[in-house]
Design a protein around this motif. Sequence first.
Motif, PDB file in Angstrom:
ATOM      1  N   ALA A   1      29.046  49.787  47.583  1.00 25.65           N
ATOM      2  CA  ALA A   1      29.257  49.404  48.985  1.00 25.65           C
ATOM      3  C   ALA A   1      29.609  47.936  49.137  1.00 25.65           C
ATOM      4  O   ALA A   1      29.830  47.467  50.251  1.00 25.65           O
ATOM      5  N   ILE A   2      29.666  47.220  48.025  1.00 22.93           N
ATOM      6  CA  ILE A   2      29.893  45.777  48.064  1.00 22.93           C
ATOM      7  C   ILE A   2      31.172  45.445  47.300  1.00 22.93           C
ATOM      8  O   ILE A   2      31.315  45.810  46.134  1.00 22.93           O
ATOM      9  N   SER A   3      32.078  44.787  47.976  1.00 25.72           N
ATOM     10  CA  SER A   3      33.299  44.307  47.318  1.00 25.72           C
ATOM     11  C   SER A   3      32.950  43.148  46.401  1.00 25.72           C
ATOM     12  O   SER A   3      32.238  42.224  46.799  1.00 25.72           O
ATOM     13  N   ARG A   4      33.436  43.177  45.147  1.00 19.73           N
ATOM     14  CA  ARG A   4      33.182  42.088  44.197  1.00 19.73           C
ATOM     15  C   ARG A   4      34.511  41.573  43.662  1.00 19.73           C
ATOM     16  O   ARG A   4      35.406  42.343  43.323  1.00 19.73           O
ATOM     17  N   ALA A   5      34.628  40.257  43.572  1.00 24.45           N
ATOM     18  CA  ALA A   5      35.869  39.655  43.085  1.00 24.45           C
ATOM     19  C   ALA A   5      35.556  38.273  42.529  1.00 24.45           C
ATOM     20  O   ALA A   5      34.514  37.686  42.836  1.00 24.45           O
ATOM     21  N   PRO A   6      36.437  37.718  41.710  1.00 25.33           N
ATOM     22  CA  PRO A   6      36.241  36.355  41.203  1.00 25.33           C
ATOM     23  C   PRO A   6      36.244  35.340  42.339  1.00 25.33           C
ATOM     24  O   PRO A   6      36.913  35.523  43.364  1.00 25.33           O
ATOM     25  N   LEU A   7      35.518  34.253  42.144  1.00 26.71           N
ATOM     26  CA  LEU A   7      35.393  33.219  43.171  1.00 26.71           C
ATOM     27  C   LEU A   7      36.745  32.686  43.621  1.00 26.71           C
ATOM     28  O   LEU A   7      36.958  32.404  44.810  1.00 26.71           O
ATOM     29  N   ALA A   8      37.678  32.538  42.684  1.00 29.72           N
ATOM     30  CA  ALA A   8      38.995  31.984  43.014  1.00 29.72           C
ATOM     31  C   ALA A   8      39.767  32.851  44.001  1.00 29.72           C
ATOM     32  O   ALA A   8      40.711  32.375  44.650  1.00 29.72           O
ATOM     33  N   GLY A   9      39.357  34.109  44.138  1.00 30.99           N
ATOM     34  CA  GLY A   9      40.096  35.007  45.014  1.00 30.99           C
ATOM     35  C   GLY A   9      39.710  34.930  46.477  1.00 30.99           C
ATOM     36  O   GLY A   9      40.356  35.571  47.323  1.00 30.99           O
ATOM     37  N   TYR A  10      38.671  34.163  46.813  1.00 31.57           N
ATOM     38  CA  TYR A  10      38.235  34.155  48.216  1.00 31.57           C
ATOM     39  C   TYR A  10      39.192  33.373  49.102  1.00 31.57           C
ATOM     40  O   TYR A  10      39.497  32.213  48.836  1.00 31.57           O
ATOM     41  N   GLN A  11      39.614  34.017  50.184  1.00 30.78           N
ATOM     42  CA  GLN A  11      40.408  33.388  51.220  1.00 30.78           C
ATOM     43  C   GLN A  11      39.666  33.533  52.547  1.00 30.78           C
ATOM     44  O   GLN A  11      39.445  34.662  53.000  1.00 30.78           O
TER      45      GLN A  11
END
Length: 491
Positions: free
Chosen positions: A102-112
């Motif tokens: 239920a939680i989206s996970r991605a590398p820190l650099a991908g946050y916009q």
Amino acid sequence: MKSHLKHMLLTPSEMAKADAATVDSGIALADLVERAGQAVAASALRHFPQALRYVVLCGPGNNGKDGYVAARALAQAGASVAVYEMNEGQIGKDLLRAEEDAISRAPLAGYQPRQGDVVIDALFGAGLTRDVPDLVAELVNKIGEAALPLLAVDLPSGLCGRRGVPLGAAFKATRTVTFMNRKPGHLLLPGRSLCGDIEIVDIGIPARIIRSITEGWAENHPDLWGHLLPVPDENGHKYRRGHLAVFSGPAGRTGAARLSALAGLKRGAGLVTVASPADAMSVNAASLTAIMLHQIDTAQVLQSWLDSAKLAAFVLGPGFGIGEKARQFSLLLKVRPLVLDADGITSFRENPSELFSAFSGGDPHLVLTPHEGEFSRLFPDLAGNTELSKLEKAVRAAERAHAAIVYKGADTVIAAPDGRAYINTNAPPWLATAGSGDVLAGMIGALLAQGVPAFEAAAASVYLHGEAAKAAGRGMTAEDLAAHAGVELDG
């Protein structure tokens, strides 16, 4: 004791010791992390219910673990949650557990950043000792430009928990959730301005462990010294409340001493005398009523007065003038309680050790009240050391001078030779006005005259000085402040 404990500050290294000692006592680190993360999630839901999405930035250490637990708890509550992590790995999966899907996970650099996000900063916390990576510095700018609400876990990432200064760059939090006790970086500037509202959460570290680790550093508060303040009684007499002497400068520079004297009288000294040179007697006499006046021109006359009068404490410096006379008078008072302020401090800039040596005997009875420039004149090596916090500089200065130090500023620090130190937080911004330091010197002198020990007299006066400014209100002058110097503590 419990009320004292809540005001105590822990440095990041002390907090790490507290964590380790807690684990050694049989409490699992995982339990501490779970409680911390749950508290962060509860704060996020309580204070930012408008969030369209909670964005949790997770670092590689225990701060990041708190963030993963918070993300899980938010997802369990039905919120939309996205995790951006510096190091994707098994730790995050273990802590997210069944809610991972239920939680989206991605590398820190991908946050916009996008509108509707509430950011939960769980990257580094208080333990960071080096500049943040470029990636984090870029995120600080992006999130700041987007003006998103940000909830910091323990301390805004990039802020030094010991010194309260940004390490390259630091987030500006809307709110900070910290655990057990605040760090110096929460209260020292500019850190205080980056933390927003601070919420302190008890995660179960035993109080005995906190007591065994703390250095005696705290937020300045009446719980720490209120029991030592004089209380008038029916058998009171003016001489039992002490005779305070305030030294005046020459004609044309007398106002500062009168402000100090009035503040001393209002703060409860039984008698207050302005010790004036001959050329200022007439101008002082024209402006004093309840405050007495005595002519003192030379060191010899001062010594005679000291031998014959019942004088309990002294204030020297406000408007006095810089030079040999200030040094002579100060050194004659070496066995007496003395507040040395302004010109009195600067008079020893060429040879501070002369002053420190003179007051080195017995219990501390000298109070020094330097602002930034005056501190650098007495302690140039400490002032120039960027690796030390303002609190650490004040503590080392107090030990060297065998004096209570009031290191003034918007984040005034009060330190004792035995290592205790308090950071003051109650002063309103309008306290920064000409003459306010003269009023503070008189308030400290009054408490010294009434028998309060030097460190506690200084700490109490700094706090009461802030309360007097609140009572005087916006637009106050130093005269207004002095008139409110007898302000009482609530309750």
